[in-house]
Write a protein that holds these residues in place. Structure first.
Motif, PDB file in Angstrom:
ATOM      1  N   GLN A  39       0.829  -1.209   0.000  1.00  0.00           N
ATOM      2  CA  GLN A  39       0.000   0.000   0.000  1.00  0.00           C
ATOM      3  C   GLN A  39       0.867   1.264   0.000  1.00  0.00           C
ATOM      4  O   GLN A  39       0.554   2.236  -0.677  1.00  0.00           O
ATOM      5  CB  GLN A  39      -0.936  -0.014   1.214  1.00  0.00           C
ATOM      6  CG  GLN A  39      -1.986   1.094   1.195  1.00  0.00           C
ATOM      7  CD  GLN A  39      -2.868   1.045  -0.058  1.00  0.00           C
ATOM      8  OE1 GLN A  39      -3.374  -0.014  -0.415  1.00  0.00           O
ATOM      9  NE2 GLN A  39      -3.025   2.179  -0.733  1.00  0.00           N
ATOM     10  N   PHE A  40       1.960   1.215   0.747  1.00  0.00           N
ATOM     11  CA  PHE A  40       2.878   2.364   0.787  1.00  0.00           C
ATOM     12  C   PHE A  40       3.439   2.629  -0.613  1.00  0.00           C
ATOM     13  O   PHE A  40       3.542   3.786  -1.044  1.00  0.00           O
ATOM     14  CB  PHE A  40       3.999   2.073   1.800  1.00  0.00           C
ATOM     15  CG  PHE A  40       5.025   3.174   1.950  1.00  0.00           C
ATOM     16  CD1 PHE A  40       4.664   4.517   1.893  1.00  0.00           C
ATOM     17  CD2 PHE A  40       6.362   2.858   2.181  1.00  0.00           C
ATOM     18  CE1 PHE A  40       5.623   5.525   2.055  1.00  0.00           C
ATOM     19  CE2 PHE A  40       7.321   3.849   2.347  1.00  0.00           C
ATOM     20  CZ  PHE A  40       6.948   5.185   2.275  1.00  0.00           C
ATOM     21  N   GLU A  41       3.762   1.582  -1.336  1.00  0.00           N
ATOM     22  CA  GLU A  41       4.255   1.742  -2.710  1.00  0.00           C
ATOM     23  C   GLU A  41       3.209   2.440  -3.584  1.00  0.00           C
ATOM     24  O   GLU A  41       3.514   3.389  -4.314  1.00  0.00           O
ATOM     25  CB  GLU A  41       4.610   0.369  -3.308  1.00  0.00           C
ATOM     26  CG  GLU A  41       5.835  -0.255  -2.646  1.00  0.00           C
ATOM     27  CD  GLU A  41       6.089  -1.704  -3.063  1.00  0.00           C
ATOM     28  OE1 GLU A  41       5.193  -2.340  -3.685  1.00  0.00           O
ATOM     29  OE2 GLU A  41       7.199  -2.204  -2.764  1.00  0.00           O
ATOM     30  N   ALA A  42       1.963   1.984  -3.476  1.00  0.00           N
ATOM     31  CA  ALA A  42       0.888   2.587  -4.282  1.00  0.00           C
ATOM     32  C   ALA A  42       0.681   4.049  -3.876  1.00  0.00           C
ATOM     33  O   ALA A  42       0.541   4.932  -4.738  1.00  0.00           O
ATOM     34  CB  ALA A  42      -0.402   1.793  -4.108  1.00  0.00           C
ATOM     35  N   ASP A  43       0.685   4.305  -2.575  1.00  0.00           N
ATOM     36  CA  ASP A  43       0.498   5.683  -2.083  1.00  0.00           C
ATOM     37  C   ASP A  43       1.637   6.589  -2.558  1.00  0.00           C
ATOM     38  O   ASP A  43       1.422   7.746  -2.920  1.00  0.00           O
ATOM     39  CB  ASP A  43       0.479   5.721  -0.541  1.00  0.00           C
ATOM     40  CG  ASP A  43      -0.699   4.967   0.064  1.00  0.00           C
ATOM     41  OD1 ASP A  43      -1.630   4.610  -0.679  1.00  0.00           O
ATOM     42  OD2 ASP A  43      -0.654   4.721   1.297  1.00  0.00           O
ATOM     43  N   PHE A  44       2.850   6.033  -2.547  1.00  0.00           N
ATOM     44  CA  PHE A  44       4.017   6.840  -2.913  1.00  0.00           C
ATOM     45  C   PHE A  44       3.965   7.212  -4.394  1.00  0.00           C
ATOM     46  O   PHE A  44       4.193   8.376  -4.763  1.00  0.00           O
ATOM     47  CB  PHE A  44       5.303   6.077  -2.586  1.00  0.00           C
ATOM     48  CG  PHE A  44       6.543   6.921  -2.728  1.00  0.00           C
ATOM     49  CD1 PHE A  44       6.962   7.734  -1.684  1.00  0.00           C
ATOM     50  CD2 PHE A  44       7.274   6.919  -3.904  1.00  0.00           C
ATOM     51  CE1 PHE A  44       8.098   8.530  -1.809  1.00  0.00           C
ATOM     52  CE2 PHE A  44       8.415   7.707  -4.039  1.00  0.00           C
ATOM     53  CZ  PHE A  44       8.825   8.514  -2.988  1.00  0.00           C
ATOM     54  N   ALA A  45       3.635   6.232  -5.239  1.00  0.00           N
ATOM     55  CA  ALA A  45       3.542   6.516  -6.676  1.00  0.00           C
ATOM     56  C   ALA A  45       2.448   7.551  -6.925  1.00  0.00           C
ATOM     57  O   ALA A  45       2.624   8.475  -7.725  1.00  0.00           O
ATOM     58  CB  ALA A  45       3.273   5.224  -7.449  1.00  0.00           C
ATOM     59  N   ALA A  46       1.337   7.426  -6.211  1.00  0.00           N
ATOM     60  CA  ALA A  46       0.245   8.390  -6.377  1.00  0.00           C
ATOM     61  C   ALA A  46       0.718   9.790  -5.968  1.00  0.00           C
ATOM     62  O   ALA A  46       0.439  10.773  -6.652  1.00  0.00           O
ATOM     63  CB  ALA A  46      -0.967   7.969  -5.555  1.00  0.00           C
ATOM     64  N   PHE A  47       1.454   9.873  -4.877  1.00  0.00           N
ATOM     65  CA  PHE A  47       1.965  11.172  -4.429  1.00  0.00           C
ATOM     66  C   PHE A  47       2.850  11.809  -5.509  1.00  0.00           C
ATOM     67  O   PHE A  47       2.817  13.013  -5.727  1.00  0.00           O
ATOM     68  CB  PHE A  47       2.764  11.013  -3.123  1.00  0.00           C
ATOM     69  CG  PHE A  47       3.390  12.297  -2.652  1.00  0.00           C
ATOM     70  CD1 PHE A  47       2.651  13.193  -1.884  1.00  0.00           C
ATOM     71  CD2 PHE A  47       4.696  12.632  -3.002  1.00  0.00           C
ATOM     72  CE1 PHE A  47       3.214  14.396  -1.463  1.00  0.00           C
ATOM     73  CE2 PHE A  47       5.262  13.832  -2.583  1.00  0.00           C
ATOM     74  CZ  PHE A  47       4.522  14.712  -1.811  1.00  0.00           C
ATOM     75  N   CYS A  48       3.648  10.968  -6.170  1.00  0.00           N
ATOM     76  CA  CYS A  48       4.579  11.479  -7.178  1.00  0.00           C
ATOM     77  C   CYS A  48       3.898  11.689  -8.540  1.00  0.00           C
ATOM     78  O   CYS A  48       4.532  12.148  -9.479  1.00  0.00           O
ATOM     79  CB  CYS A  48       5.772  10.546  -7.326  1.00  0.00           C
ATOM     80  SG  CYS A  48       6.778  10.447  -5.837  1.00  0.00           S
ATOM     81  N   GLY A  49       2.647  11.313  -8.623  1.00  0.00           N
ATOM     82  CA  GLY A  49       1.902  11.571  -9.851  1.00  0.00           C
ATOM     83  C   GLY A  49       2.033  10.483 -10.900  1.00  0.00           C
ATOM     84  O   GLY A  49       1.754  10.727 -12.072  1.00  0.00           O
ATOM     85  N   GLY A  50       2.482   9.291 -10.511  1.00  0.00           N
ATOM     86  CA  GLY A  50       2.505   8.186 -11.475  1.00  0.00           C
ATOM     87  C   GLY A  50       3.693   7.277 -11.290  1.00  0.00           C
ATOM     88  O   GLY A  50       4.458   7.403 -10.334  1.00  0.00           O
TER      89      GLY A  50
END
Ligand SMILES: *Cc1c(COP(=O)(O)O)cnc(C)c1O
Length: 384
Positions: A39-50
């Motif tokens: 989940q942290f990986e998904a959240d991090f990518a979302a924060f970075c915009g992709g």
């Protein structure tokens, strides 16, 4: 009595939410391979915009894993900035490839794009870029050089979380970006890192090689304990305790970044017009930096007094740091191995020998910034 404050250079901000999240992991059955790292990986990518994010045990692990995944090894060369954390170069050395150092540009401290092309040889496999102190490097030019010569581009984003060029987050500009969650960085998991990439196949390969090259992780196995190993790999995983910390920190990081920007603004305004120091230049409006610190460069008349000035700031309660104490090729390991003399990499050497990094972290506010300005002015007066 004049006012005296205590201003640490960096301090992680860990609150009740982080403590609760860590306690929840410790109360549960999964310390590794659980849902939080995913989940942290998904959240991090979302924060970075992709892009795709792969959690790892440190930024150094992410850097090494990238080269390992791409098969960089003995006989290969990787272009590396001279002005960086030693991890940027060590990650190349660890593979058996040779780091080919390139000097900094004076305006930003980033790798000098004008000198990259001269460093390319038939053995060059990649260009590694560091967004120095959170100031994005000129990726348009660097990518153009890489494309011309068929090279990979790796971004060391350890200090550039939140930084972008033309709206694209650092780490998504090159082939991959490596982030650090070491305690004094923009957010923390105690130790930890993330590899971010816009190439899904690279993310898959890095995920595999981060965990022994095992084809099925715990939870994906039809029969418990039964798996195959399809590649050589390392153990560079992030555990669930770190991921739980990271998930909470990520929900707070916008605020951390805004506080850093606001502090940096107050501090740079206060420092403008002090004759004894120079500041790095800001770039065009398409560049959004992420403020790690504010590094001042002492001019000639006070440069020889740097350690006294640092001492004067310390006596007034102001914590400082130095980025970096020497250009990496001047560090003993690299100097002894490759024979670089003191006259090499003059721009990086000058930054190293004249800089003092002042804090702008979210543990501090505008009053602290004004106090730092006052403390610096007083200290400079004692040292001219
Ligand atoms: C901190 C830092 C690293 C190392 O990060 P770790 O997570 O401690 O491995 C690498 N590169 C730069 C530019 C850094 O600032």
């Amino acid at each position: 009595m004049p006012e005296q404050r205590t201003i640490p250079f960096g301090r992680p901000l860990i609150g009740p939410q982080e403590k609760a999240a860590v306690a929840a992991v410790l109360d549960g059955p999964m310390l590794v391979h659980g849902p939080r790292a995913k989940q942290f990986e998904a959240d991090f990518a979302a924060f970075c915009g992709g892009g795709s994010a792969v959690s790892v045990s440190s930024c150094t692990a992410a850097l090494h894993l990238f080269y390992f995944s791409r098969g960089v090894g003995p006989g290969d060369e990787v272009i590396v900035p001279a002005q960086t954390h030693v991890a940027t170069a060590h990650a190349v050395e660890l593979t058996g490839a040779r780091p080919v150092f390139v000097d900094a540009e004076p305006a930003t401290g980033n790798i000098d794009p004008d000198q990259i092309e001269a460093a390319v040889t038939p053995c060059t496999k990649a260009i590694s870029v560091v967004h120095f102190l959170g100031e994005p490097a000129d990726m348009e030019r660097i990518n153009a050089i890489a494309a011309k010569h068929g090279l990979l581009v790796l971004e060391d984003c350890a200090l550039s979380l939140g930084a972008s060029r033309s709206g694209v987050h650092t780490g998504l500009l090159g082939d991959a970006g490596c982030f650090s969650f070491y305690p004094v960085k923009h957010m923390t998991t105690a130790e930890g890192g993330m590899l971010l990439t816009r190439h899904p196949d690279l993310a898959r390969d890095v995920s595999l090689k981060r965990a022994f090259g095992v084809d099925r992780v715990v939870g994906e196995r039809a029969v418990p304990g039964v798996y195959d190993v399809v590649a050589l790999g390392l153990n560079y995983r992030m555990n669930e305790i770190q991921a739980a910390l990271g998930q909470v920190q990520l929900t707070r990081v916008r605020g951390f970044l805004e506080a850093r920007e606001a502090n940096h603004h107050v501090l740079s305004e206060g420092l403008a017009g002090i004759d004894e120091i120079a500041l790095f230049a800001s770039q065009g409006p398409e560049v959004t930096p992420s403020r790690y610190c504010l590094s001042i460069l002492l001019r000639d008349k006070v440069a020889a007094r740097r350690f006294e000035i640092i001492g004067g700031l310390k006596a007034r309660g102001v914590g400082t740091s130095v980025y970096y104490p020497k250009p990496v090729p001047h560090m003993r390991y690299y100097r002894d191995k490759y024979g670089f003399g003191p006259e090499t990499f003059p721009v990086a050497a000058r930054i190293s020998s004249t800089c003092i990094a002042l804090p702008v972290g979210p543990h501090l506010g505008a009053d602290d910034m004004r106090y730092i300005v006052k403390a610096l002015k007083e200290t400079l007066l004692e040292n001219v």
